[in-house]
Design a protein around this motif. Sequence first.
Motif, PDB file in Angstrom:
ATOM      1  N   VAL A   1       0.834  -1.205   0.000  1.00 23.05           N
ATOM      2  CA  VAL A   1       0.000   0.000   0.000  1.00 23.05           C
ATOM      3  C   VAL A   1       0.866   1.251   0.000  1.00 23.05           C
ATOM      4  O   VAL A   1       0.591   2.225  -0.717  1.00 23.05           O
ATOM      5  N   VAL A   2       1.938   1.239   0.806  1.00 23.20           N
ATOM      6  CA  VAL A   2       2.837   2.401   0.855  1.00 23.20           C
ATOM      7  C   VAL A   2       3.513   2.611  -0.495  1.00 23.20           C
ATOM      8  O   VAL A   2       3.613   3.749  -0.993  1.00 23.20           O
ATOM      9  N   GLU A   3       3.977   1.518  -1.111  1.00 26.02           N
ATOM     10  CA  GLU A   3       4.621   1.648  -2.411  1.00 26.02           C
ATOM     11  C   GLU A   3       3.658   2.175  -3.464  1.00 26.02           C
ATOM     12  O   GLU A   3       4.003   3.069  -4.256  1.00 26.02           O
ATOM     13  N   ARG A   4       2.429   1.630  -3.465  1.00 26.81           N
ATOM     14  CA  ARG A   4       1.439   2.114  -4.434  1.00 26.81           C
ATOM     15  C   ARG A   4       1.080   3.568  -4.163  1.00 26.81           C
ATOM     16  O   ARG A   4       0.862   4.356  -5.091  1.00 26.81           O
ATOM     17  N   GLY A   5       0.989   3.903  -2.884  1.00 24.39           N
ATOM     18  CA  GLY A   5       0.714   5.308  -2.563  1.00 24.39           C
ATOM     19  C   GLY A   5       1.808   6.228  -3.037  1.00 24.39           C
ATOM     20  O   GLY A   5       1.542   7.308  -3.596  1.00 24.39           O
ATOM     21  N   GLU A   6       3.061   5.813  -2.836  1.00 25.64           N
ATOM     22  CA  GLU A   6       4.173   6.624  -3.330  1.00 25.64           C
ATOM     23  C   GLU A   6       4.155   6.714  -4.851  1.00 25.64           C
ATOM     24  O   GLU A   6       4.422   7.783  -5.429  1.00 25.64           O
ATOM     25  N   GLU A   7       3.815   5.575  -5.513  1.00 25.80           N
ATOM     26  CA  GLU A   7       3.749   5.593  -6.969  1.00 25.80           C
ATOM     27  C   GLU A   7       2.648   6.532  -7.457  1.00 25.80           C
ATOM     28  O   GLU A   7       2.852   7.326  -8.394  1.00 25.80           O
ATOM     29  N   GLN A   8       1.463   6.429  -6.809  1.00 27.98           N
ATOM     30  CA  GLN A   8       0.370   7.328  -7.192  1.00 27.98           C
ATOM     31  C   GLN A   8       0.716   8.781  -6.906  1.00 27.98           C
ATOM     32  O   GLN A   8       0.371   9.679  -7.674  1.00 27.98           O
ATOM     33  N   ARG A   9       1.417   9.014  -5.805  1.00 30.73           N
ATOM     34  CA  ARG A   9       1.821  10.380  -5.483  1.00 30.73           C
ATOM     35  C   ARG A   9       2.819  10.893  -6.529  1.00 30.73           C
ATOM     36  O   ARG A   9       2.753  12.060  -6.949  1.00 30.73           O
ATOM     37  N   ARG A  10       3.743  10.024  -6.941  1.00 26.80           N
ATOM     38  CA  ARG A  10       4.701  10.426  -7.973  1.00 26.80           C
ATOM     39  C   ARG A  10       3.997  10.697  -9.300  1.00 26.80           C
ATOM     40  O   ARG A  10       4.277  11.716  -9.970  1.00 26.80           O
ATOM     41  N   ILE A  11       3.038   9.812  -9.662  1.00 21.52           N
ATOM     42  CA  ILE A  11       2.294  10.019 -10.911  1.00 21.52           C
ATOM     43  C   ILE A  11       1.483  11.311 -10.835  1.00 21.52           C
ATOM     44  O   ILE A  11       1.429  12.110 -11.799  1.00 21.52           O
ATOM     45  N   GLY A  12       0.842  11.548  -9.689  1.00 21.39           N
ATOM     46  CA  GLY A  12       0.080  12.782  -9.533  1.00 21.39           C
ATOM     47  C   GLY A  12       0.956  14.009  -9.596  1.00 21.39           C
ATOM     48  O   GLY A  12       0.572  15.035 -10.181  1.00 21.39           O
TER      49      GLY A  12
ATOM     50  N   GLU B   1       3.862  14.231 -11.189  1.00 23.08           N
ATOM     51  CA  GLU B   1       4.260  14.413 -12.591  1.00 23.08           C
ATOM     52  C   GLU B   1       3.126  14.976 -13.430  1.00 23.08           C
ATOM     53  O   GLU B   1       3.338  15.852 -14.275  1.00 23.08           O
ATOM     54  N   HIS B   2       1.894  14.462 -13.167  1.00 24.95           N
ATOM     55  CA  HIS B   2       0.746  14.984 -13.915  1.00 24.95           C
ATOM     56  C   HIS B   2       0.519  16.462 -13.605  1.00 24.95           C
ATOM     57  O   HIS B   2       0.231  17.266 -14.513  1.00 24.95           O
TER      58      HIS B   2
ATOM     59  N   ARG C   1       3.148  18.398 -15.322  1.00 27.51           N
ATOM     60  CA  ARG C   1       2.857  18.451 -16.752  1.00 27.51           C
ATOM     61  C   ARG C   1       1.745  19.455 -17.046  1.00 27.51           C
ATOM     62  O   ARG C   1       1.813  20.230 -18.007  1.00 27.51           O
ATOM     63  N   GLN C   2       0.689  19.437 -16.193  1.00 25.95           N
ATOM     64  CA  GLN C   2      -0.401  20.396 -16.382  1.00 25.95           C
ATOM     65  C   GLN C   2       0.092  21.830 -16.211  1.00 25.95           C
ATOM     66  O   GLN C   2      -0.301  22.727 -16.968  1.00 25.95           O
ATOM     67  N   VAL C   3       0.938  22.035 -15.182  1.00 20.18           N
ATOM     68  CA  VAL C   3       1.471  23.385 -14.974  1.00 20.18           C
ATOM     69  C   VAL C   3       2.316  23.813 -16.166  1.00 20.18           C
ATOM     70  O   VAL C   3       2.231  24.964 -16.639  1.00 20.18           O
ATOM     71  N   ALA C   4       3.136  22.870 -16.678  1.00 15.72           N
ATOM     72  CA  ALA C   4       3.967  23.210 -17.838  1.00 15.72           C
ATOM     73  C   ALA C   4       3.101  23.510 -19.064  1.00 15.72           C
ATOM     74  O   ALA C   4       3.358  24.470 -19.801  1.00 15.72           O
ATOM     75  N   GLU C   5       2.039  22.669 -19.277  1.00 15.65           N
ATOM     76  CA  GLU C   5       1.144  22.924 -20.406  1.00 15.65           C
ATOM     77  C   GLU C   5       0.430  24.257 -20.248  1.00 15.65           C
ATOM     78  O   GLU C   5       0.263  25.015 -21.220  1.00 15.65           O
ATOM     79  N   LYS C   6       0.007  24.540 -19.011  1.00 24.59           N
ATOM     80  CA  LYS C   6      -0.677  25.816 -18.772  1.00 24.59           C
ATOM     81  C   LYS C   6       0.262  26.985 -19.029  1.00 24.59           C
ATOM     82  O   LYS C   6      -0.116  27.984 -19.686  1.00 24.59           O
TER      83      LYS C   6
END
Length: 279
Positions: A123-134, A136-137, A140-145
Motif C-alpha cells: 500500500v505504501v509503495e502504491r501510494g508513493e507511486e500514485q503520489r509520484r504520478i500525480g 508528474e501529472h 505536466r499540467q502546470v507546464a502545459e498551462k
Amino acid sequence: MASFVQLKRKARLVEAVFQAIEAANQQRTVEYNAACKIQSMARYSAQRNTYLTIKRAAVHLQRVYRGYRGRLQTLDRCIEREKQRQQLFFTHFAVLIQKTWRGYCSRRWKDNFYEQKEFLRVVVERGEEQRRIGREHYERQVAEKNAKEASSLKNTFNSTAQHLHHLISTGTMAGVYREKSTGLARATAFEGESDDVEDVLRKLKAPRKKYKPPPKLGNMSLQASSHYDTMANVQKMERKLEKMTRISQREFKHLKADTFKSFSPGCSWAARHAAVAAN
C-alpha cells in the motif's frame, strides 16, 4: 425438816419450770417469727448464691458461644475474601491467557502479521507511486498551462505587433525600441530570446485583408435573391413597433365595473367597445 426443805425446793423448781414454760409460751411467737426470718434469710442466701452461680455460668456460656460464633464468622469472611482474591487472581491470568491465545490465533490464521506487513508495504509503495504520478501529472499540467499562456501571450504580442511596423528604425532615424543615444541593452519581447523587439517587428508581416467579391445575383433582382419570408418578417416587425409606439389622442380613463352591465346580452363586444369609446 430436811424433807420439807426438799419439797420446798421442788415446789420452787416446778414453779420456776412453769414460769419458764409460761415465758417460753409468751415468747413462742417472737421465736417463731425469728426462726422463720432466719430460715427465709438462709434460703434467700442459698437461692441467691445459686442464682448468681447460674447467672455467671450463663454469662460465661454466652460469652464463650458468642466468641465462638464471632471466630466462625471471621473465619468465613476471611475464607470468602481469600476466595475472591484468588478468583480475581485466576480471572486475571485466565483473561491474559485468553488474550494471548486469541492474539496468536488472529495473527496466525485470521490476520497474519507478516501478510499485513506485506500488505502495508505494498500500500505504501502504491501510494508513493500514485503520489509520484500525480506530481508528474501536476507538473505536466502546470507546464502545459504555462506553455499555453506563453503561446497566447506571444500570439497576442504578434497580433498587436503586426500593426507596429511604423516604429521600426530607418536608415536615418532610430526607432522607439532601438535608440542610439541610450547605452541600455536592447529590450527583448520575451525572456530568454535573443531577438529584440525591433527584430521581431521586422520578421512579422503586416496582415492583409482578403478580398471578398460580392455575391453573384445572376438574372435575379436583389429582392428576389433574398429569403422568401424577408418582407413578411419586416412587415411583422413594423406592426409590432407600431403597437409599441402608438400614442392615442384621448387620455386614458379607467372604466367602472358597471360600464358593461347596461348593455343587453345580445350586444356584441365590438358594439360595446364602440359605445364606450364614444362616451
